[in-house]
Design a protein around this motif. Structure first.
Motif, PDB file in Angstrom:
ATOM      1  N   GLY A  51       0.357  -0.925   0.046  1.00 48.67           N
ATOM      2  CA  GLY A  51      -0.209  -0.116   0.238  1.00 48.67           C
ATOM      3  C   GLY A  51       0.651   1.299  -0.469  1.00 48.67           C
ATOM      4  O   GLY A  51       0.743   2.272  -0.545  1.00 48.67           O
TER       5      GLY A  51
ATOM      6  N   GLY B 144      -4.444   4.480   4.352  1.00 50.67           N
ATOM      7  CA  GLY B 144      -5.241   3.105   2.815  1.00 50.67           C
ATOM      8  C   GLY B 144      -5.802   2.557   4.586  1.00 50.67           C
ATOM      9  O   GLY B 144      -5.181   1.764   5.731  1.00 50.67           O
TER      10      GLY B 144
ATOM     11  N   ILE C 158      -8.734   4.755   0.426  1.00 54.06           N
ATOM     12  CA  ILE C 158      -7.252   5.060   1.006  1.00 54.06           C
ATOM     13  C   ILE C 158      -7.273   6.850   0.560  1.00 54.06           C
ATOM     14  O   ILE C 158      -8.299   7.327   0.309  1.00 54.06           O
ATOM     15  CB  ILE C 158      -6.386   4.845  -0.277  1.00 54.06           C
ATOM     16  CG1 ILE C 158      -6.819   3.668  -0.848  1.00 54.06           C
ATOM     17  CG2 ILE C 158      -5.000   5.784  -0.555  1.00 54.06           C
ATOM     18  CD1 ILE C 158      -6.210   2.173  -2.363  1.00 54.06           C
TER      19      ILE C 158
ATOM     20  N   ALA D  86      -5.965   2.904  -7.554  1.00 58.16           N
ATOM     21  CA  ALA D  86      -6.443   2.310  -6.880  1.00 58.16           C
ATOM     22  C   ALA D  86      -8.266   1.352  -7.064  1.00 58.16           C
ATOM     23  O   ALA D  86      -8.552   0.205  -6.228  1.00 58.16           O
ATOM     24  CB  ALA D  86      -7.222   3.432  -5.948  1.00 58.16           C
TER      25      ALA D  86
END
Length: 914
Positions: free
Chosen positions: A617, A626, A708, A727
């Motif tokens: 991430g 996130g 996020i 994403a």
């Protein structure tokens, strides 16, 4: 109307006389507007000027137009939607607006004329002889109307006269400015000449470039301080030295002279980049420019200007190295890359050729139609791509492509025009073979559907608890405690306990273990909704031992019916441990995009998937945080499962109505520009934080959310689009991987359990026998295999029906499980036959334990159809390892023979193999 009455021609002549004698421009344009207005009743005219910057409007004249209107237009930018005059100047063409009220070009300007009654406006650009736009001439009417040919001709004549006046005035202004500058220059020249020698000396001494004055013999006569610093000499040290001192060798010095001196002698300057030697022997790169002081007399010497370019030279070398590296990247990229122009391949990397089954060079010069399945597919992509690429946007599509051998494969294609304003510069295409991913997506969709059905219908009670409140639970725990769907969600777990003391005692015992990151296994009493107490065996694990706020997972089984027997308790504990291990494993399985995608497909547990997201991430979204949320079964509440980075703004749990993405059923992005709506569950305090909320969807159902948070300044639109796509792709891969993990675990359980009795099946028995017999050989212990058959089962089944027979088989299964130890294994062998593997048992105890088994069967009382079924008895054959066989098949055969003898001997008895 008449276009050319005598009064018009007379007025035109007067205007030309005004222009010729240099009358003020405002007076001339005013007379022109009045002359044109006199040619038609109800006509209003204006002349607007275009600023010299070519962008902004400046007011001219409008004798009968409202002065406030003309002043309001001052400074307005021109453009294709800037009313009649601004559009005419921007487009360099006549713009006719027949109805100001409805024409979109007047949408932002019609309020300036509100209440004046003007309805139509026609405007023509005033163009100079060099095609520059100088302004516009406009005609206004208070009726909705279109111009006639005579009016258009009049408009053209007016524009021409205005152009002559404006252009002449601008030339006069320019001439006046030039004359003023010339006079000022003449005045300044004398003073400047007096300062020249002083300035030249100051420039020479303080210049940021090195300067040398060299005589005809190449001896240095003057040197400024900068050249002395560049070459590492003190003040005056270079004077009188030969220029040979800063060359590395005599040969280099002579070669330089042979090239440079002829150029200087011809009257031209000489410039080159060369390596020069400093006083301490070190070298630098310098750009040298030399020229004769007097081209007519070379004996006066030359002047040289030098600039150090070492950094620039190093940068150029680095640029060349980067070009080589970029070429290496292109040649070795794992994605197919090609450049096209006019739908023809210009260049392809090796991977592109491999992907389509062509040598890369063979594709060069061929039509791109070659790699499409058919003409229709080719034309469809062209229709879709042309407007996107022409607008400077990136095309991102997935489609079927054709290899050289005619086979089709799934392909993701990214394309962008090299220069959207010039199609001749071509397009770059990046292709990826996604056929494997498409197959995996289909499999995962099916797996998710099956997994969800299994989870919802499992007989185990599962709860997600945070702060000792039920955040989410399945139907199993609700049925176990007698609650309606969703009735437990959000309530304290205290209501499940008989007393406050029991509640606190379990908390102290369990959470001390969970806070250490360990699994807690235990038994307790839970209170049902109707007040009944039941015995349950629970298995619990922290979602994240480092962050207790993320909650704990509890899996519980009702063990009330088996609590009396210690053996049954051990068997239940073993089963519970296996179940909890598998449930815990589902929270450790996962993976990430491109590289992450391959890891996700290989993960065995949700926790592994969470760990991958934690690792990847921050790499996928730098300066971001996130969190992954899952929807609690039977509720609208989402609970945080994991996270990375700073997440102060995100809630750990929230309802689905608090997220725009879940309410709208699609990703919701916030770019940090303050223009989009923020989700209520994200408490964003400033515009510098962007966010992306992405539903996790499988089989058309939303089961979670990936959130996020992007920190820092807002990014460019293209970067934002790429970040959004990244994403979305991460959410798709995460959702599919989590669904696949759940499905695999459920299918494994189904493969080793008998669906009717819940006992292990024959497949598990084969594995257990191989394992336990191998252990018995190593330890030298005795194992017993008991083969049990329900007596007269077929007659019983025929007399009472198959549903009664199923009840008998399930009852026998339960009683056998209750009679064995936790280390023993009970399996359904087939039909009405059962196998019990008694591990590590004394020979003297075998017959006693076998008699207990058939005695327990004999005591069964089963209700069916309003009465009792029975009597029920069973026959049992025994075989010992290693006495009656060394292998599984031999033991089963020996036990079967003993069972057959027990049947022949009258049933309801135990016999040992011979």
């Amino acid at each position: 109307m008449s276009l050319a009455p005598m009064s018009f021609y007379a007025g035109q002549g007067q205007l030309l006389e005004l222009i010729a004698r240099g009358a003020p421009l405002a007076e001339t344009l005013q007379r022109l507007a009045l002359l044109i207005e006199a040619q038609s009743k109800g006509l209003y005219c204006s002349v607007l000027l275009l600023d010299e910057d070519g962008i902004h409007v400046r007011p001219g004249v409008g004798p009968r137009l409202p002065p406030a209107y003309l002043q309001a237009l001052d400074g307005y930018p021109i453009g294709p939607e800037a009313g009649s005059c601004g559009s005419a100047m921007a487009l360099s063409q006549t713009v006719v607006v027949t109805d100001i009220g409805s024409d979109p070009r007047w949408a932002a300007y019609k309020s300036l004329l509100e209440g004046e009654g003007f309805r139509a406006c026609w405007s023509t650009p005033i163009v100079a002889t060099d095609r520059r736009v100088l302004g516009s001439f406009a005609m206004y009417y208070k009726q909705v109307r279109s111009p006639g040919s005579a009016e258009l001709e009049l408009l053209a004549l007016a524009t021409q006269l205005a152009g002559i006046a404006i252009e002449r005035q601008r030339k006069q202004d320019e001439l006046q400015r030039y004359q003023s500058r010339l006079e000022a220059l003449v005045e300044q020249r004398t003073a400047e000449l007096e300062r020249t020698l002083m300035e030249q000396r100051a420039i020479f001494d303080n210049a940021t470039v090195g300067i040398l004055v060299v005589d005809k013999d190449r001896i240095i006569r003057r040197a400024n301080r900068r050249i002395e610093e560049l070459l590492g000499y003190g003040p005056g040290e270079l004077i009188g030295l030969s220029t040979r001192v800063y060359f590395s060798s005599d040969q280099q010095w002579q070669d330089f002279g042979r090239v440079a001196l002829p150029c200087i002698a011809s009257g031209q300057g000489y410039s080159c980049d060369t390596v020069v030697v400093r006083k301490d022997g070190s070298t630098i790169w310098a750009n040298s420019h030399g020229k004769a002081i007097d081209p007519q007399d070379l004996g006066k010497g030359t002047i040289w200007v030098g600039i150090e370019i070492t950094e620039r030279h190093q940068a150029e070398a680095l640029r060349q190295q980067l070009l080589l590296e970029y070429k290496a990247i292109l040649d070795n990229a794992s994605l197919g890359i090609t450049f096209t122009r006019d739908q023809t391949f210009l260049h392809c990397n090796e991977r592109f050729g491999e992907m389509f089954g062509w040598p890369a060079q063979e594709l060069v010069g061929r039509s791109t139609r070659l790699v499409y399945p058919d003409e229709a597919a080719y034309e469809a992509l062209s229709r879709r791509a042309v407007p996107v690429l022409g607008a400077g946007q990136r095309l991102d599509v997935e489609l079927q492509m054709k290899r050289r051998d005619g086979s089709l494969f799934g392909c993701r294609m990214l394309a962008k025009a090299i220069d959207p304003s010039d199609a001749s510069k071509g397009t770059i295409f990046i292709t990826e073979d996604i056929s494997d991913r498409q197959e995996a997506d289909q499999a995962l969709q099916q797996a998710l559907f099956e997994l969800q059905a299994i989870f919802d219908n499992t007989n185990a009670g599962i709860m997600l608890v945070r702060d000792r409140h039920t955040m989410r639970c399945n139907r199993g725990i609700e049925q176990m405690l007698g609650y309606a769907p969703g009735e437990l969600t959000g309530h304290s777990t205290r209501l499940m306990f008989a007393s406050e003391a029991a509640y606190e005692a379990l908390g102290r015992e369990a959470y001390e273990t969970l806070n250490r990151g360990e699994v807690w296994i235990g038994e307790t009493q839970l209170r049902c909704k109707d007040g009944r107490l039941i015995e349950v065996s629970s298995h619990s694990k922290a979602m994240d031992p480092r962050d207790p706020s993320k909650g704990t997972l509890w899996v519980s089984h009702d063990i009330s019916a088996r609590k009396a027997a210690e053996a049954a308790l051990r068997a239940a504990n073993e089963k519970l441990e296996r179940s909890l291990a598998m449930v815990g494993q589902t929270y450790r399985e996962v993976s990430l995009l491109s590289e992450l995608s391959s890891f996700l497909q290989a993960c065995a547990t949700p926790q592994e998937a969470y760990d991958c997201l934690r690792r990847y991430g921050p790499r996928l979204f730098p300066s971001s945080g996130g969190a992954l949320y899952l929807l609690m079964p039977g509720s609208e509440l989402l609970e945080e499962q994991m996270g990375w980075g700073p997440l102060e703004e995100a809630e750990a749990s929230f309802g689905s109505h608090d997220c725009w993405a879940l309410r709208r059923g699609r990703p919701h992005h916030l770019n940090g520009d303050g223009q989009s709506l923020a989700c209520p569950h994200l408490h964003l305090g400033g515009d510098s934080i962007g966010s992306a909320c992405l539903p996790l969807v499988a089989q058309g159902d939303t089961f979670g959310l990936l959130a996020i948070l992007h920190r820092g300044s807002p990014v460019e639109a293209e970067q934002s689009d790429m970040r959004q796509r990244l994403a979305v792709a991460l959410a798709e891969q995460t959702g599919l991987a989590l669904a696949n993990i759940r499905l695999r675990e459920t299918l494994r359980l189904q493969s080793i359990r008998d669906p009717l009795t819940g006992l292990y099946n024959r497949r598990f028995l084969d594995e257990a026998l191989r394992r336990e017999l191998a252990r018995a050989r190593r330890k030298g212990v005795t194992h017993a295999l008991a083969l049990l058959d329900v007596d007269h089962f077929k007659q019983f089944n025929d007399r009472h029906g198959h549903d009664a027979g199923d009840l008998v088989l399930c009852a026998v299964a339960r009683v056998l499980e209750a009679q064995v130890r936790g280390s023993d294994v009970v399996c359904r062998f087939g039909g009405e036959e059962f196998v019990v593997l008694l591990c590590d048992i004394d020979t003297e105890q075998v017959l006693q334990r076998a008699e207990q088994l058939i005695a327990a069967v004999r005591t069964l009382q089963i209700e069916h159809g309003g009465g009792l079924l029975g009597p029920i008895s069973a026959s049992l054959g025994l075989a010992l390892f290693p006495r009656h066989g060394q292998a599984s098949a031999a033991l089963i055969e020996a036990a079967d023979a003993a069972l057959y003898r027990a049947k022949r001997a009258g049933r309801d008895r135990v016999l040992m193999a011979d």
